[in-house]
Design a protein around this motif. Sequence first.
Motif, short mmCIF file in Angstrom:
data_model
loop_
_atom_site.label_atom_id
_atom_site.label_comp_id
_atom_site.label_asym_id
_atom_site.label_seq_id
_atom_site.Cartn_x
_atom_site.Cartn_y
_atom_site.Cartn_z
N VAL A 286 12.81 -46.01 61.56
CA VAL A 286 12.43 -44.75 60.89
C VAL A 286 10.98 -44.80 60.43
CG1 VAL A 286 12.86 -43.31 58.85
CG2 VAL A 286 14.78 -44.17 60.20
N LEU B 86 8.58 -44.08 63.11
CA LEU B 86 8.53 -42.67 63.48
C LEU B 86 7.80 -41.81 62.45
CD1 LEU B 86 12.21 -42.24 64.75
CD2 LEU B 86 10.16 -42.02 66.14
N TYR B 87 8.08 -42.03 61.18
CA TYR B 87 7.63 -41.11 60.14
C TYR B 87 6.55 -41.67 59.21
CZ TYR B 87 11.76 -38.66 61.72
OH TYR B 87 12.70 -38.02 62.51
N GLY B 88 6.09 -42.87 59.49
CA GLY B 88 5.00 -43.42 58.70
C GLY B 88 5.45 -44.58 57.83
N ARG C 278 4.58 -44.19 53.94
CA ARG C 278 5.48 -43.24 53.28
C ARG C 278 6.83 -43.88 53.00
NH1 ARG C 278 6.37 -37.91 56.63
NH2 ARG C 278 4.12 -37.87 56.26
N MET C 279 7.38 -44.59 53.97
CA MET C 279 8.68 -45.24 53.78
C MET C 279 8.58 -46.40 52.79
SD MET C 279 11.05 -43.70 55.43
CE MET C 279 12.32 -44.96 55.39
N GLU D 297 -1.99 -45.41 56.09
CA GLU D 297 -0.78 -44.98 56.78
C GLU D 297 -0.82 -45.47 58.22
OE1 GLU D 297 2.26 -44.58 57.08
OE2 GLU D 297 2.45 -42.72 55.92
N ARG E 266 1.70 -45.55 62.05
CA ARG E 266 2.92 -45.29 62.81
C ARG E 266 2.63 -45.58 64.27
NH1 ARG E 266 1.39 -40.14 61.13
NH2 ARG E 266 3.10 -40.10 59.64
N ARG F 201 5.38 -42.40 69.25
CA ARG F 201 6.48 -41.74 68.55
C ARG F 201 7.82 -41.97 69.25
NH1 ARG F 201 5.76 -39.29 63.62
NH2 ARG F 201 7.01 -37.48 64.20
#
Length: 471
Positions: A86, A89-91, A94-95, A206, A208, A212
């Motif tokens: 995850v 995929l979403y950074g 952030r996670m 950040e 990722r 993707r």
Amino acid sequence: MTIDTQTAVTGSRPAATGDDRLTGRAKLVLFVLCAAQFMVALDFSVLNVALPVLGEDLGLSRSALQWAVTAFALPSGGFLLLFGRVADLYGRKRMFLTGLALFGSASLLATLAWDPASFLAGRALQGLGAAVIVPTGMSLLTTTFPEGPLRDKALGISGTLLSLGFTVGMLLGGVLTDTLGWRSTMGLLALAAAVVLVLAPGLLPESRTPERPRLDVPGAVTVTGGLLALIYSLSTAAQRGFGGADVRITLAAGLALLVAFVVAESKSPAPLVSLPMLRRRTVAWGNIGGLVTFSTMSTVVFVLTLYLQETLHLSSFRTGLVFGVQGAASVLAGSYAPRVIGRFGARRTLVGSLFGQGALTGALLAVGSGSGALVATVAVSLASMFHLGAIISYGLTVTSGVPDEEQGLATGLVTTTQQVGLTIGIPLLGVLATTGASLFDGVRTVLAIDALIVVSAAVLVGLGLRGRSRG
């Protein structure tokens, strides 16, 4: 968790100087990432010496004490692969911040727990937060620091602090429990999470994966559900036997889900675990060695904590000192392990370390019901030295000979093995010490089984890696 060595980094990296020294900003970034990993390592051990006091305060029976550890370990191991993907995929930043917030809030809930249910809920949420922090923190480290001497230095510092976190946790747990009570151990973690959460947003870039990749939903669901169901069923069976319908149903479901996971990974274009990677002998047998050393040593620490406090009646502080000696032995082993590996190779060191850990665990059977603190201190300290040797050498064994483009997959498996090993040891073996009529007899039974497993694993790993080139 998959660490892709070809990831793109969004935002600025903390640059190195021309001679690969860490810049001031790079040191701050490394401090934040290592502090988070240290905090998680601390959580695995800080509560151990407080378990008897905690159980008496909250009304947890002796047989239920292992759930204080298992409630944290199950989600931290079960959700690791999912959250690693995850984050891809979403950074990752952030996670990482989300995991810190969850971990801190859960630690506060555990601090303020008013009954066993609220405490175990806090521990489970801590484990969920750790399952986010561990893979994202490692990914941020490897994508922030470029491959080469700078990354090697960062990984070395991170690994050392992870090892020290477990030891410091035992010491702090004893001191805090004796002076401020067991709740202060959880309060310390809440405070640490808050500090890192304040510092991290302005320092971390950040990142990722640029392509993707799709989330492997079937793989994530089956492996997470399978691990949770299997550990629950075996833990419950150790207490109540296999006669209960819930035990049989969850055991069958866990096995079926893990089989489904293998099928799902064979068909997924972006699997959580690469099956071709697992077919490499060094990867498969190296991870088996790592799984055994993590699961069995965590069990030894758990049952010795109960033995020292409930059989020998040592205080929490003195129990912490016993494991403090273990920590000093680990630091000593960490300084010599690279030399041993350089001389004999990672694979031979792995096998030798497993034999040493098993032999010293067997030596703990010499402890008595009226004395034995000194024997326990010396034996567990020496066993921990071989344990650390196995940890370092199994990681090198797994990643040796793997192409650069697949190093991320191999490293992800190393991390997953560590977390799953910490997850399964105590519920599968440790519970045997707490469910019999005599705690002392239960501890001896666990130590005997533990030693037999490690020595057997040493033989199997040695045979599995036989004929491979030295490395």
